[in-house]
Design an enzyme around this catalytic site. Structure first.
Site, short mmCIF file in Angstrom:
data_model
loop_
_atom_site.label_atom_id
_atom_site.label_comp_id
_atom_site.label_asym_id
_atom_site.label_seq_id
_atom_site.Cartn_x
_atom_site.Cartn_y
_atom_site.Cartn_z
N MET A 98 31.34 -21.45 -14.09
CA MET A 98 32.01 -20.52 -15.00
C MET A 98 33.49 -20.91 -15.13
O MET A 98 34.06 -21.55 -14.26
CB MET A 98 31.88 -19.08 -14.49
N HIS B 228 33.68 -25.51 -6.23
CA HIS B 228 34.24 -24.21 -5.86
C HIS B 228 33.34 -23.56 -4.82
O HIS B 228 32.18 -23.26 -5.10
CB HIS B 228 34.33 -23.30 -7.09
N ASP C 95 38.00 -24.56 -15.47
CA ASP C 95 38.59 -25.52 -14.54
C ASP C 95 37.91 -26.88 -14.68
O ASP C 95 36.69 -26.99 -14.65
CB ASP C 95 38.43 -25.01 -13.10
#
Length: 347
Positions: free
Chosen positions: A281, A188, A284
């Site tokens: 966090m 991410h 996913d």
């Protein structure tokens, strides 16, 4: 739960106001102060003792990287970097994440406004829970492995990461040999940052690392990083596998999404895959890793002790997606042992 006390450091009054407005919209965050340069910020940190600092990179008197190094050395505090969407901004942000910043967010461009800062509040709250590693614990990456004792089996590797993933991925990929199995990664990260990150990993590894391109064939010795922001990375094909960049809505709030990558690997590679879910966090990647395990793949979750944020690996462990857990320093050798034709499994 007490609110996350946050200090905003940016030389632009307009940007400070925008950041403050975004953070004050979350009832779990309290903006306790603002500073226009590192000298003001130093005094504010002493006086206010914030839980989290948001920090601009380009500022007068002392740049953000110099100031971050001082923070990490003298008064370790969770820091979220706020950076421009430029090549120079991306490279500086990656350096900040290596120095010890927990996460980064890109400044909005033009009319992007609130949409550009959509994840800011969540990242600040995650940073408040993050596990900081002291400078003395941040080890220099070992030289790339020459791979003399590694003979690749017909396997592929899939890795997913989020908060804290820059350091974790550098630690892992720097240990990959020049003949590593084809490796696909979703981290991410804001758009434009992934190109610089791929180049940074490439300089640290004997393998060839680059942003994934649509249609690229998966080859031994190559690592493919999902481009940030616009598409999901999938693996497609039957036998001759390739990268596919898919223009679709965010999944679990992310684009690219780790779940999308892992689910595609489960379908295309099955038991020939090895999956690893790293610090980050949220959830996913947990279901995708479970799909990989159900398809016969070996799956690894980074352990809590070495995660900056034990969110994604925890979610994976809770649903039985991981066949094993390992500290960060053991993940690369474990992955490689599972992919080695002359296998000597390590734990």
């Amino acid at each position: 739960m007490s609110r996350v006390r946050t200090l905003i450091v940016d030389d632009s009054p307009t940007m400070r106001s925008l950041i403050a407005a975004m953070l004050r919209g979350d009832p779990q965050i309290e903006v306790v102060g603002e500073a226009g340069d590192p000298l003001q910020a130093r005094e504010a940190i002493k006086k206010l003792d914030p839980d989290v600092v948001t920090l601009d990179i380009e500022m007068p008197n002392m740049n953000g990287l110099e100031f971050l190094e001082k923070i990490m050395r003298l008064r370790p505090t969770p820091v979220v970097m706020v950076s421009t969407l430029t090549q120079a901004g991306a490279e500086a942000t990656l350096k900040a994440l290596e120095i010890g910043a927990v996460d980064c967010v890109a400044k909005p461009n033009g009319d992007d406004g609130a949409r550009g800062f959509a994840e800011l509040a969540e990242k600040v709250k995650a940073a408040a829970r993050a596990k900081l590693r002291a400078s003395s614990e941040r080890r220099a990456a070992p030289p790339p492995s020459a791979g003399e004792r590694f003979t690749p089996e017909d396997r592929i590797i899939a890795i997913g990461a989020s908060t804290g993933g820059v350091e974790a991925l550098l630690t892992i990929i720097s240990r990959f040999p020049a003949n590593c199995p084809p490796t696909v990664i979703t981290q991410h990260m804001p758009a434009t940052f992934t190109k610089s990150f791929a180049e940074r990993m490439n300089r640290s590894s004997a393998a060839h690392v680059a942003e994934a391109s649509d249609g690229a064939t998966l080859e031994v010795g190559r690592v493919y990083l999902a481009p940030g922001g616009l598409t999901h990375l999938e693996v497609a094909g039957n036998g001759h596998l390739r990268c596919r960049l898919v223009d679709a809505e965010p999944v679990n709030g992310h684009r690219p999404s780790v779940d999308v990558l892992f689910n595609s690997v489960a379908k295309c590679a099955g038991a020939k895959a090895v999956g690893a879910i790293l610090t980050g966090m949220g959830r996913d990647g947990a279901r995708g890793l479970k799909a990989m395990r159900d398809a016969g793949a070996q799956t690894i979750a980074q352990d809590e002790a070495t995660c900056v944020v034990y969110g994604m690996p925890k979610a994976a462990v809770e649903i039985g997606a991981a066949t094993r857990q390992a500290p960060l320093e053991r993940i690369a050798p474990t992955i490689l042992s599972l992919c080695n034709a002359h296998r000597t499994e390590t734990h």
